[in-house]
Structures are given as C-alpha cells and as structure tokens.
Design a protein around this motif. Structure first.
Motif, mmCIF file in Angstrom:
data_model
loop_
_atom_site.group_PDB
_atom_site.id
_atom_site.type_symbol
_atom_site.label_atom_id
_atom_site.label_comp_id
_atom_site.label_asym_id
_atom_site.label_seq_id
_atom_site.Cartn_x
_atom_site.Cartn_y
_atom_site.Cartn_z
ATOM 1 N N UNK A 52 5.810 8.628 8.954
ATOM 2 C CA UNK A 52 6.272 8.815 7.590
ATOM 3 C C UNK A 52 5.301 8.139 6.629
ATOM 4 N N UNK A 53 5.157 8.730 5.474
ATOM 5 C CA UNK A 53 4.329 8.159 4.424
ATOM 6 C C UNK A 53 4.735 8.805 3.113
ATOM 7 N N UNK A 54 4.351 8.209 2.002
ATOM 8 C CA UNK A 54 4.673 8.810 0.712
ATOM 9 C C UNK A 54 4.226 7.950 -0.446
ATOM 10 N N UNK A 55 4.208 8.549 -1.609
ATOM 11 C CA UNK A 55 3.933 7.877 -2.872
ATOM 12 C C UNK A 55 5.089 8.216 -3.807
ATOM 13 N N UNK A 56 5.567 7.230 -4.510
ATOM 14 C CA UNK A 56 6.709 7.421 -5.387
ATOM 15 C C UNK A 56 6.496 6.675 -6.693
ATOM 16 N N UNK B 236 6.596 3.930 -9.146
ATOM 17 C CA UNK B 236 6.862 2.505 -8.976
ATOM 18 C C UNK B 236 6.664 1.983 -7.568
ATOM 19 N N UNK B 237 6.206 2.824 -6.651
ATOM 20 C CA UNK B 237 6.040 2.418 -5.249
ATOM 21 C C UNK B 237 4.817 3.108 -4.655
ATOM 22 N N UNK B 238 3.950 2.320 -4.033
ATOM 23 C CA UNK B 238 2.740 2.881 -3.429
ATOM 24 C C UNK B 238 2.945 3.364 -2.001
ATOM 25 N N UNK B 239 4.059 2.972 -1.377
ATOM 26 C CA UNK B 239 4.307 3.379 0.008
ATOM 27 C C UNK B 239 5.805 3.344 0.299
ATOM 28 N N UNK C 5 9.040 1.487 -1.703
ATOM 29 C CA UNK C 5 10.105 2.348 -2.206
ATOM 30 C C UNK C 5 11.459 1.906 -1.654
ATOM 31 N N UNK C 6 11.515 1.619 -0.357
ATOM 32 C CA UNK C 6 12.757 1.189 0.274
ATOM 33 C C UNK C 6 13.239 -0.136 -0.336
ATOM 34 N N UNK D 138 16.796 -0.885 -2.238
ATOM 35 C CA UNK D 138 17.709 -1.937 -1.793
ATOM 36 C C UNK D 138 18.001 -2.921 -2.929
ATOM 37 N N UNK D 139 16.957 -3.293 -3.676
ATOM 38 C CA UNK D 139 17.110 -4.277 -4.746
ATOM 39 C C UNK D 139 17.623 -3.675 -6.048
ATOM 40 N N UNK D 140 17.766 -2.367 -6.100
ATOM 41 C CA UNK D 140 18.254 -1.713 -7.308
ATOM 42 C C UNK D 140 17.264 -1.738 -8.450
#
Length: 103
Positions: free
Chosen positions: A13-17, A19-22, A26-27, A31-33
């Motif tokens: 699995x991999x991805x870019x989102x 506010x998140x580089x991986x 992202x997870x 979790x932290x909201x």
C-alpha cells in the motif's frame, strides 16, 4: 479453484493525501482528528451552494526523482504531475509488499 495452505497473497500500500505524504501520516491524522485542509484550500467564497468548499492539495506534486526512474529532464517537464507521482506511489507499494514477503 480450491485454495490450499500454500496459497500466498502479497500486497502493498502507498498513497499521497492532503496534509499527508504517506499512509502512516494519513492514518495518524485520522486517529488524532487532525484537519487535513487549511484556509488556503478554500475553492470559492463562503456560502457558495452546491459544491464542496474545500479542495485537497498535495504538496510537491511536481517533484519526481528523475535519476532513480531514469527520466530525462525534458520528459519529466512534459509529463502530467499526477503521472510523475504515480511512478513514486507504485514503487512504494511494491516495496511495501516486498518488505513483508521475505522475512
């Protein structure tokens, strides 16, 4: 087709989102909201009805490791930024799958 104990599936699995580089970042954001959009991500004025008010922006979308993927600078300049990112994300997903396959 019957399955046996010898059947193996290796997936990565991999991805870019926004506010998140991986995937890990992202997870943790989920979790932290954490809010993954900023005020700079607003598409149109407040109160515009019918469409989402925010867009998801991914940082450094135009960067790619040209030497690693053996892409000439001219070719990299003419490529769609999403396609350049696809190179990196697919490589990371394959690497992620292999990380657990050979232990």
């Amino acid at each position: 087709m019957e399955s046996s104990e010898a059947d193996v599936v290796i997936s990565g699995i991999s991805g870019r989102y926004p506010g998140s580089d991986n995937i890990e970042e992202f997870w943790l954001s989920l979790i932290n909201g954490n809010e993954l959009y900023s005020a700079d991500d607003r598409r149109w004025p407040i109160g515009y009805v019918g469409l989402p008010p925010f867009k998801g922006t991914i940082k450094d979308i135009s960067k790619v490791d040209q030497q690693f993927f053996r892409i000439s600078p001219e070719e990299a300049d003419s490529m769609d930024p999403q396609f350049r990112m696809l190179y990196e994300v697919v490589y990371e997903a394959i690497y992620d799958a292999g990380r657990y396959a050979f232990k």
